[in-house]
Design a protein around this motif. Structure first.
Motif, PDB file in Angstrom:
ATOM      1  N   LYS B 342       0.821  -1.218   0.000  1.00 14.59           N
ATOM      2  CA  LYS B 342       0.000   0.000   0.000  1.00 14.59           C
ATOM      3  C   LYS B 342       0.857   1.272   0.000  1.00 14.59           C
ATOM      4  CE  LYS B 342      -4.463  -1.175   1.596  1.00 14.59           C
ATOM      5  NZ  LYS B 342      -5.497  -0.188   1.603  1.00 14.59           N
ATOM      6  N   LEU B 369      -4.439  -8.534  -2.902  1.00 19.88           N
ATOM      7  CA  LEU B 369      -5.462  -7.476  -2.990  1.00 19.88           C
ATOM      8  C   LEU B 369      -4.835  -6.087  -2.901  1.00 19.88           C
ATOM      9  CD1 LEU B 369      -8.119  -9.276  -0.799  1.00 19.88           C
ATOM     10  CD2 LEU B 369      -8.487  -8.520  -3.155  1.00 19.88           C
ATOM     11  N   GLU B 373      -4.890  -3.167  -5.696  1.00 21.27           N
ATOM     12  CA  GLU B 373      -5.367  -1.817  -5.343  1.00 21.27           C
ATOM     13  C   GLU B 373      -4.330  -0.759  -5.729  1.00 21.27           C
ATOM     14  OE1 GLU B 373      -6.653  -1.157  -1.191  1.00 21.27           O
ATOM     15  OE2 GLU B 373      -5.816   0.865  -1.425  1.00 21.27           O
ATOM     16  N   ASN B 394     -11.097 -15.961  -6.944  1.00 19.98           N
ATOM     17  CA  ASN B 394     -11.445 -15.241  -5.715  1.00 19.98           C
ATOM     18  C   ASN B 394     -12.263 -13.986  -6.058  1.00 19.98           C
ATOM     19  OD1 ASN B 394     -11.092 -13.051  -3.738  1.00 19.98           O
ATOM     20  ND2 ASN B 394      -9.891 -14.554  -2.606  1.00 19.98           N
ATOM     21  N   GLU B 395     -13.434 -13.884  -5.448  1.00 14.61           N
ATOM     22  CA  GLU B 395     -14.341 -12.777  -5.787  1.00 14.61           C
ATOM     23  C   GLU B 395     -13.758 -11.407  -5.415  1.00 14.61           C
ATOM     24  OE1 GLU B 395     -18.017 -13.351  -3.638  1.00 14.61           O
ATOM     25  OE2 GLU B 395     -17.010 -13.402  -1.687  1.00 14.61           O
ATOM     26  N   ASP B 396     -13.008 -11.354  -4.307  1.00 13.37           N
ATOM     27  CA  ASP B 396     -12.426 -10.061  -3.918  1.00 13.37           C
ATOM     28  C   ASP B 396     -11.367  -9.605  -4.919  1.00 13.37           C
ATOM     29  OD1 ASP B 396     -13.849  -9.330  -1.562  1.00 13.37           O
ATOM     30  OD2 ASP B 396     -12.833 -10.964  -0.513  1.00 13.37           O
ATOM     31  N   LYS B 399     -13.246  -8.261  -7.893  1.00 13.22           N
ATOM     32  CA  LYS B 399     -13.826  -6.955  -7.552  1.00 13.22           C
ATOM     33  C   LYS B 399     -12.751  -5.866  -7.518  1.00 13.22           C
ATOM     34  CE  LYS B 399     -14.216  -5.890  -3.354  1.00 13.22           C
ATOM     35  NZ  LYS B 399     -14.415  -5.930  -1.911  1.00 13.22           N
ATOM     36  N   GLU B 400     -11.644  -6.182  -6.865  1.00 12.91           N
ATOM     37  CA  GLU B 400     -10.569  -5.192  -6.730  1.00 12.91           C
ATOM     38  C   GLU B 400      -9.960  -4.864  -8.091  1.00 12.91           C
ATOM     39  OE1 GLU B 400      -9.325  -2.570  -4.448  1.00 12.91           O
ATOM     40  OE2 GLU B 400     -10.000  -4.232  -3.186  1.00 12.91           O
ATOM     41  N   ASN B 403     -12.177  -2.540  -9.899  1.00  8.58           N
ATOM     42  CA  ASN B 403     -12.048  -1.196  -9.331  1.00  8.58           C
ATOM     43  C   ASN B 403     -10.780  -0.505  -9.841  1.00  8.58           C
ATOM     44  OD1 ASN B 403     -12.993   0.872  -7.437  1.00  8.58           O
ATOM     45  ND2 ASN B 403     -11.093   0.408  -6.356  1.00  8.58           N
ATOM     46  N   TRP B 427     -22.103 -11.654  -5.854  1.00 13.19           N
ATOM     47  CA  TRP B 427     -22.826 -10.373  -5.753  1.00 13.19           C
ATOM     48  C   TRP B 427     -21.877  -9.214  -5.486  1.00 13.19           C
ATOM     49  CZ3 TRP B 427     -22.933  -6.985  -1.666  1.00 13.19           C
ATOM     50  CH2 TRP B 427     -22.529  -7.457  -0.426  1.00 13.19           C
ATOM     51  N   LEU B 428     -20.755  -9.499  -4.832  1.00 14.41           N
ATOM     52  CA  LEU B 428     -19.778  -8.432  -4.556  1.00 14.41           C
ATOM     53  C   LEU B 428     -19.244  -7.843  -5.865  1.00 14.41           C
ATOM     54  CD1 LEU B 428     -17.541  -9.955  -1.728  1.00 14.41           C
ATOM     55  CD2 LEU B 428     -19.174  -8.087  -1.533  1.00 14.41           C
ATOM     56  N   TYR B 431     -22.043  -6.003  -7.690  1.00  9.69           N
ATOM     57  CA  TYR B 431     -22.301  -4.709  -7.037  1.00  9.69           C
ATOM     58  C   TYR B 431     -21.274  -3.673  -7.505  1.00  9.69           C
ATOM     59  CZ  TYR B 431     -23.863  -1.588  -3.262  1.00  9.69           C
ATOM     60  OH  TYR B 431     -24.376  -0.524  -2.553  1.00  9.69           O
ATOM     61  N   LYS B 432     -20.001  -4.108  -7.537  1.00  6.31           N
ATOM     62  CA  LYS B 432     -18.954  -3.195  -8.019  1.00  6.31           C
ATOM     63  C   LYS B 432     -19.198  -2.840  -9.490  1.00  6.31           C
ATOM     64  CE  LYS B 432     -15.776  -1.563  -6.521  1.00  6.31           C
ATOM     65  NZ  LYS B 432     -15.730  -0.118  -6.124  1.00  6.31           N
TER      66      LYS B 432
END
Lengths: 276, 471
Positions: B342, B369, B373, B394-396, B399-400, B403, B427-428, B431-432
């Motif tokens: 990060k 993740l 990001e 992996n759904e995260d 999603k990431e 994004n 759904w995650l 939703y994104k």
């Protein structure tokens, strides 16, 4: 008071409320974002996180995620209460109700705190009774019940954080042993309180608890529909001895719920007396 | 019975009570029909501890009318019980729920100081609208002496920068309750009462809850050149709590002297929890030496301390330590790796980007993740790497990746979002995808979103889409 609140964005809110729902069955509405921010910001800060997204990943991917999930559920689902909350009624219990019951010849007195949440109310009663020397004058038992077995387990443990001590006088803290950030209620006060799991709206609560002299049921009726309120108050009426005292929250009333109690002005608060 | 209402600047506010029924809400619908200028309906329910079920049915019909007219409906001051009813009947998605404290009389607002969750918000509202009525009411509360109310009365006056009542705040320093004392201490800092500063030092060593922390905050606010030195003495106190309080105060003063005392303290401090606090607070200084201290702590034997240091660096890396931090991404503690990744946000060095992509397969999910990001915040990142991740199991991660794509390659992200909205089983991710579609609003976006509504099973996505474009 001193922690800056970390803001939660819409996607984070939806993800976190789903985690809470899947693990506790409790759903947070849109207008409760502030509640998650209030209750969790310090936890995030302790874990070095500056966003709720990072915390969500911690809940999903850390090796201690199961433990953290328990911490999360405790932080967000337990209704915050505190020691000596709505103190007027507690003081009246100590200065009038219990002394009058003793004077009338009662040697055994039962006080019921329902729901007791994490135990602040029954322990407050225990502390005040002890300080007034009333445990030496009669056999006084404090019964405390809650529908949620997890909060009952926490209450039995008797461990508290600073949020539970809102507005308490300085000398009140002598009733606790301090260990780090935690305050443990002293054993001598704990032993006067008997905890149970139970639902105050069901008839079985009557046989489970038996007859009691005083009931504290504060800030709960407001969450029930009219039928639930009437069933609960009916139970209370059946359980109270003569005389029997009922203490409700300061914004609650028996108006349109029951006419089997008389309202009594007790100085700074209201107490309901069972009609004889 | 009739609903009281007013229309101002296109906003219709209807005041509801528990006895209102179907006919009453139908009356609101008629008012809307007769007033073409209405663009927002606010249904104020602060008087309702419950509502009639027929009223609820009527509210739905008003919502239908509002949808046709593109009018938003806000339900104001809905209590927990009614919120539960809305949730259990699946109606919550139709309305925006809000709190509006202007609905309440002053007396009722002050009663909310009893509510641990609402007290701070109400206090902020009152301070923002501070006038003589509020001031007099708060003074009355303070004189009445209920500590729960006094605490927030003081905080409200302080937030409103009420300089006229300093004597009241000073007097409350003697309060018997820690919460009141702490509030008075904070307020004296907020209103700049330098005369009280010396007195506040005596509270730094108090055993009472929140009192030393409040004293630290106020001393910092009232500080001059001499205070860092005075506070530094507490860094050697035998009580770890007092040392942490001094660290807090010095970090708030945040000048060179304060930094040097903390930099010295971390060399000598032995207790892990205090060292962690030192690392966290040192990270708040702009001094260029702060980064180097945190960097050294990355090699400490204590994992929590290393994580705190890495977290601090994530907020302050200006490129100086990039080479070291990029290697820490593969650290054996995955949270050190997470924060190290990060810390590289915004780096434009292609070498670093390649290194991050290279580490990707060998690190834990949380570090993966963080890498994705960060790549969304680094110019020059190729869309291909991120695109490959929207196929991840992996759904995260998916999603990431979506994004990050949206931040760097908006058109690519939109194409991916439109596909994933229709096909992804998480759904995650959907939703994104909806968020990206709503942000970019391509031609026909509403038709695209609406087309899948009948197959969408996730309530959050349904609420989100219906809230934005209607059913």
């Amino acid at each position: 008071m001193l922690i800056n609140s970390i803001k939660i964005n819409d996607q984070e809110f939806v993800e976190l409320k789903d985690i809470i729902y899947q693990n506790s069955g409790i759903m947070f509405a849109e207008n409760k974002k502030y509640l998650l921010e209030n209750r969790l910001s310090k936890r995030l800060s302790d874990l070095n996180f500056t966003t709720f997204k990072d915390y969500i990943y911690y809940l999903k991917y850390d090796i201690k995620k199961r433990q953290e999930l328990d911490t999360l559920i405790n932080l967000v689902t337990i209704n915050e209460t505190y020691f000596l909350r709505e103190r007027g009624q507690l003081d009246y219990l100590i200065s009038h109700i219990v002394p009058e019951l003793i004077k009338a010849g009662k040697r055994s007195i039962k006080i019921w705190s329902a729901p007791c949440s994490t135990g602040e109310e029954p322990y407050s009663i225990s502390i005040l009774l002890k300080n007034a020397g009333l445990f030496d004058k009669a056999n006084i038992e404090i019964i405390a019940t809650d529908i949620n077995s997890e909060v009952v387990a926490l209450a039995k443990k008797g461990e508290y954080r600073q949020a539970s001590f809102r507005g308490v006088p300085a000398d009140f803290m002598k009733n606790f042993d301090v260990q780090g950030q935690s305050y443990f209620i002293k054993e001598e006060l704990k032993r006067h309180v008997r905890f149970n799991t139970g639902n105050i709206t069901t008839p079985s609560i009557v046989s489970m608890i038996g007859k009691v002299d005083v009931i504290f049921c504060r800030n709960v009726l407001i969450y029930f529909d009219m039928d639930g309120k009437q069933r609960t108050i009916k139970n209370f009426h059946n359980m109270l001895t003569d005389p029997g005292y009922l203490c409700l929250g300061h914004s609650e009333t028996l108006n349109k719920i029951s006419d089997e109690f008389v309202m009594k002005n007790a100085g700074t608060c209201i107490i309901y007396l069972k009609k004889q | 019975m009739g609903v009281k209402y007013e229309i101002k600047n296109g906003v219709l506010t209807a005041h509801i009570n528990p006895e209102h029924d179907l006919e009453d809400i139908q009356e609101v619908a008629k008012i809307v029909e007769n007033h073409g200028e209405v663009i927002l309906i606010r249904v104020d329910m602060h008087r309702c501890s419950y509502i009639q079920s027929r009223f609820l049915a009527g509210l739905v019909s008003v919502k239908k009318l509002a949808m046709v007219r593109k009018i938003t409906i806000e339900l104001l001051n809905v209590n927990d019980h009614i919120t539960q009813v809305l949730q259990s009947t699946n109606l919550q998605k139709l309305f925006v729920l809000k709190d509006d404290y202007s609905s309440y009389p002053l007396e009722a607002l002050c009663e909310k100081f009893y509510d641990t969750e609402k007290a701070a918000i109400v206090s902020e509202y009152l301070s923002a609208n501070y006038d003589d009525d509020i001031k007099n009411k708060l003074i009355e509360i303070i004189h009445a002496g209920n500590p729960l109310l006094v605490e927030y009365a003081l905080l409200t006056m302080g937030r409103a920068q009420d300089y006229d009542n300093i004597e009241i705040y000073r007097k409350e320093l003697e309060a018997n309750e820690a919460s009141v004392k702490a509030a008075a201490i904070l307020v004296l800092g907020w209103v700049g009462d330098t005369q009280s500063k010396e007195r506040l030092y005596s509270y730094l060593t108090s055993k009472e809850i929140n009192v030393p922390e409040a004293a630290a905050a106020s001393i910092a606010l009232l500080s001059d050149d001499t205070d860092s030195e005075k506070l530094a003495k507490y860094l050697r106190d035998e009580d770890a709590r007092i040392r942490v309080v001094a660290i807090y105060a010095l970090s708030l003063i945040n000048d060179t002297k304060a930094f040097e005392y903390l930099a010295e303290a971390i060399k000598e401090e032995k207790e892990e929890q205090v060292r962690i606090q030192l690392a966290k607070k040192i990270a708040l200084f702009k001094d260029e030496r702060a980064g180097r201290i945190l960097l050294e702590l990355l090699d400490d034997g204590s994992i929590p301390l290393r994580e705190a240091a890495a977290s601090g660096l994530a907020r302050k890396n200006n490129g100086e330590f990039t080479d070291i931090l990029v290697d820490k991404v593969a650290d054996n503690d995955n949270w050190v790796g997470f924060f190290a990744a990060k810390s590289l946000a915004g780096i434009e060095d292609e070498r670093v980007i390649k290194k991050l992509e290279g580490f990707y397969d060998s690190v834990e999910q949380n570090v993966k993740l963080a890498i994705i990001e960060v790549l969304g915040k680094c110019k020059g990142v190729d869309a291909a790497f991120l695109l490959s991740k929207i196929e991840d199991e992996n759904e995260d991660i998916r999603k990431e990746a979506l994004n990050s794509l949206s931040l760097m390659h908006a058109p690519v992200a939109l194409t991916a979002a439109m596909k994933l909205y229709n096909t992804d089983n998480s759904w995650l991710v959907r939703y994104k995808a909806v968020n990206i579609i709503l942000e970019q609003k391509p031609l026909g976006y509403d038709t695209l979103l609406r087309a899948r509504l009948k197959d969408e099973t996730n309530k959050y996505i349904l609420e989100h889409i219906i809230g934005e474009i209607g059913e």
